[in-house]
Design an enzyme around this catalytic site. Sequence first.
Site, PDB file in Angstrom:
ATOM      1  N   ARG A 202      33.279  30.942  40.978  1.00 46.49           N
ATOM      2  CA  ARG A 202      32.342  32.018  40.622  1.00 46.49           C
ATOM      3  C   ARG A 202      32.118  32.997  41.772  1.00 46.49           C
ATOM      4  NH1 ARG A 202      29.375  30.508  36.034  1.00 46.49           N
ATOM      5  NH2 ARG A 202      27.834  32.079  36.516  1.00 46.49           N
TER       6      ARG A 202
ATOM      7  N   TRP B 183      29.331  35.751  45.532  1.00 45.98           N
ATOM      8  CA  TRP B 183      30.257  36.856  45.291  1.00 45.98           C
ATOM      9  C   TRP B 183      29.446  38.114  45.581  1.00 45.98           C
ATOM     10  CZ3 TRP B 183      30.732  41.167  42.030  1.00 45.98           C
ATOM     11  CH2 TRP B 183      32.031  41.704  41.921  1.00 45.98           C
TER      12      TRP B 183
ATOM     13  N   ASN C 279      21.580  34.266  41.334  1.00 45.96           N
ATOM     14  CA  ASN C 279      22.786  34.837  40.734  1.00 45.96           C
ATOM     15  C   ASN C 279      22.329  35.957  39.814  1.00 45.96           C
ATOM     16  OD1 ASN C 279      25.185  35.379  39.388  1.00 45.96           O
ATOM     17  ND2 ASN C 279      24.974  33.646  38.004  1.00 45.96           N
TER      18      ASN C 279
ATOM     19  N   GLU D  31      48.937  42.512  30.442  1.00 46.27           N
ATOM     20  CA  GLU D  31      48.462  41.230  30.963  1.00 46.27           C
ATOM     21  C   GLU D  31      49.370  40.725  32.088  1.00 46.27           C
ATOM     22  OE1 GLU D  31      45.850  39.631  30.914  1.00 46.27           O
ATOM     23  OE2 GLU D  31      46.347  37.563  31.368  1.00 46.27           O
TER      24      GLU D  31
ATOM     25  N   HIS E 135      56.932  59.507  30.425  1.00 48.91           N
ATOM     26  CA  HIS E 135      55.857  60.487  30.608  1.00 48.91           C
ATOM     27  C   HIS E 135      55.119  60.290  31.932  1.00 48.91           C
ATOM     28  CE1 HIS E 135      56.533  61.959  26.606  1.00 48.91           C
ATOM     29  NE2 HIS E 135      56.433  60.734  26.127  1.00 48.91           N
TER      30      HIS E 135
ATOM     31  N   LYS F 171      35.482  34.520  38.751  1.00 47.87           N
ATOM     32  CA  LYS F 171      35.875  34.124  37.402  1.00 47.87           C
ATOM     33  C   LYS F 171      34.864  34.611  36.374  1.00 47.87           C
ATOM     34  CE  LYS F 171      38.315  31.289  34.694  1.00 47.87           C
ATOM     35  NZ  LYS F 171      39.425  32.186  34.436  1.00 47.87           N
TER      36      LYS F 171
HETATM   37  C1  G6P Z   1      36.893  38.384  35.398  1.00 42.19           C
HETATM   38  C2  G6P Z   1      37.985  37.354  35.531  1.00 42.19           C
HETATM   39  C3  G6P Z   1      39.080  37.620  34.515  1.00 42.19           C
HETATM   40  C4  G6P Z   1      38.498  37.696  33.112  1.00 42.19           C
HETATM   41  C5  G6P Z   1      37.366  38.712  33.020  1.00 42.19           C
HETATM   42  C6  G6P Z   1      36.629  38.608  31.702  1.00 42.19           C
HETATM   43  O1  G6P Z   1      37.354  39.622  35.826  1.00 42.19           O
HETATM   44  O2  G6P Z   1      38.519  37.352  36.837  1.00 42.19           O
HETATM   45  O3  G6P Z   1      40.045  36.591  34.569  1.00 42.19           O
HETATM   46  O4  G6P Z   1      39.501  38.031  32.204  1.00 42.19           O
HETATM   47  O5  G6P Z   1      36.414  38.472  34.057  1.00 42.19           O
HETATM   48  O6  G6P Z   1      35.991  37.361  31.646  1.00 42.19           O
HETATM   49  P1  G6P Z   1      35.573  36.632  30.333  1.00 42.19           P
HETATM   50  O7  G6P Z   1      34.963  35.340  30.799  1.00 42.19           O
HETATM   51  O8  G6P Z   1      34.574  37.511  29.653  1.00 42.19           O
HETATM   52  O9  G6P Z   1      36.785  36.422  29.501  1.00 42.19           O
END
Ligand code: G6P
Length: 614
Positions: free
Chosen positions: A27, A74, A100, A487, A510, A609
């Site tokens: 986190r 973070w 948090n 992705e 383009h 995350k």
């Molecule tokens: C963060 C993570 C990504 C994730 C995104 C959305 O940026 O690093 O891996 O896709 O959040 O998170 P969620 O839990 O809403 O899918």
Amino acid sequence: MCGIVAYTGCHEAYPILIKGLKRLEYRGYDSAGVALSQPEGIALYKCRGRVEDLDTLCSSKNCEAHTGIGHTRWATHGEPSTQNAHPHLSEDGKLALIHNGIVENYLVLKKELVSRGYHFQSDTDTEVLVHLIQDTLKNEQVSLPEAVKIALSSVVGTYALAILSADEPDQLILAKKGSPLLIGVGDNEYFIGSDGAPIVEYTKKVVYLEDGDVAVVSPNKKMVVMNINDNRKKRRYLQELEMNLDQLEKGGFEHYMLKEIFEQPKAIRDSMRGRLNVRKDVVSLGGIIEYETKMMNARRFIIVACGTSWHAGTVGEYLFESLVRIPVEVEYASECRYRNPLIYEDDVVIAISQSGETADTIAAVELAKQKGATVIGICNVVGSTLARATHAGSYTHAGPEIGVASTKAFTAQVTVLTLMALCLARRKGTISLSDYHQIINSLEDIPAKVEQVLKLNGQIAEFAKFFVNKTNAIYLGRGINYPVALEGALKLKEISYIHAEGYPSAEMKHGPIALIDEEMPVVVLATEQETYEKTVSNIQEVIARKGKIISIVTKGDKLVKEMSDYCIEIPETLELLTPLISCVPLQLLAYHVAVLRGCNVDKPRNLAKSVSVE
Ligand code: G6P
């Protein structure tokens, strides 16, 4: 986004806190700290860096305590530093607090507190909270829980808080608004976490705090929960934590990300279990049954999500439009919220989130509800904020995802979207019986096909060597594989720090074509049949400019294979289902490139995350 852990009970708190922080480190990992209740008062240890650094620091300190709080950060306000690390102490050193979330009005509060003589040690928004609580205690002559309630009523923003007091050394005060907080209930002891990861080893009985809750826990006493919104005591029921300890371990893999890539056949199977019955010809999602009619008759689907979940949503757009024949818009949740979008009561909003805690996605859900739309969630974490905020929904059963770069959550999300589209299309009559049979039969075979792709791991690790010294890469895909290109590029940039862009193949001419030279790797998804010839032309255009082609093709393909510098052959499936397979080599490629470049795969720099701030 910031991990919180706390403990009070008869055991030593420090080992529980440090283990919990290690499990929550995904986190955030800029700095870490603990505060412990000791006979002489609160002992505070914190440092810039990882939880491991904190553990090293603490190895020479007295960490004996039965009550304590811990935090992994973070950074939002204030750079990553020891000074800005949590916990933060009150002026008199009697309160320690971890947080948090974001205090949006912290500057106003700070100014006021500074004028009243409080000294700030950090640049964080969090520190205002601890001074504000101390100030309230002093001025209002109330108990600490009361002071917390009063202080929080003037805070604008989001928070999950744990507070330790030297005057009540075995008591913890907890508060939640907008950021998650769970209380694990043990035998005369309490385990607190931002999620279940630091708790599951000790108990599966948990209470999910709700927004506005302020809870007080001490060993041998019943938990008391109040809510700042109506000042009443609340009854919060015990729930079973749906998580196992072995899901949180690496299970012999070098990194969580690799383990999770390899778990995809299981994640897809688990997400289909009980929902796809090929023998009985049924696709059914229990969680949305009551809303199926509403969904079938939707004017429009609006999919909101962030990051990888947004890419899954974009695959969903292709699936829903082609099978259910209802228009779909895919929105970044953060954009949706602030542009006063047109959302109608007969729209169905689908919110996708692995964590179920992404602040932007939750905000978009709240907005959609205010506008009267039906909101369906697709999320991985049981009991998360999203799961509770939506009208109905379907869980992905991918199991806990620890690697910051999302992998198995993506394939599980696409699986659930496919099932949802099939189920609605069948009921709505927008799919022929033969197509329906064909798709559900092919879907059942997907996990085995993903297993075949995973066998290419060694080959892909070899190809990765080509990327090691590159600074840029382009990913191209068409149709339903366009989001897979996005992705794939995201995976590479997230964990290897190589700049990468995903583009629809035909859009290359383009703009991105200007970037192509002999140094540029171009990853091309070339499995689409309808546009195959066009993709071949795009590849030619890259080769003519000396770009290097890394292609993903259907097994048996000769033409593109011959034109490619590196070629990965994946098993054939129906076009609509290819993302479930074609994303896997791209995940493996990014993984191996990052490992070769010596990057921290599971904890890439600057990322977290669970992004629970907007
Ligand atoms: C963060 C993570 C990504 C994730 C995104 C959305 O940026 O690093 O891996 O896709 O959040 O998170 P969620 O839990 O809403 O899918």
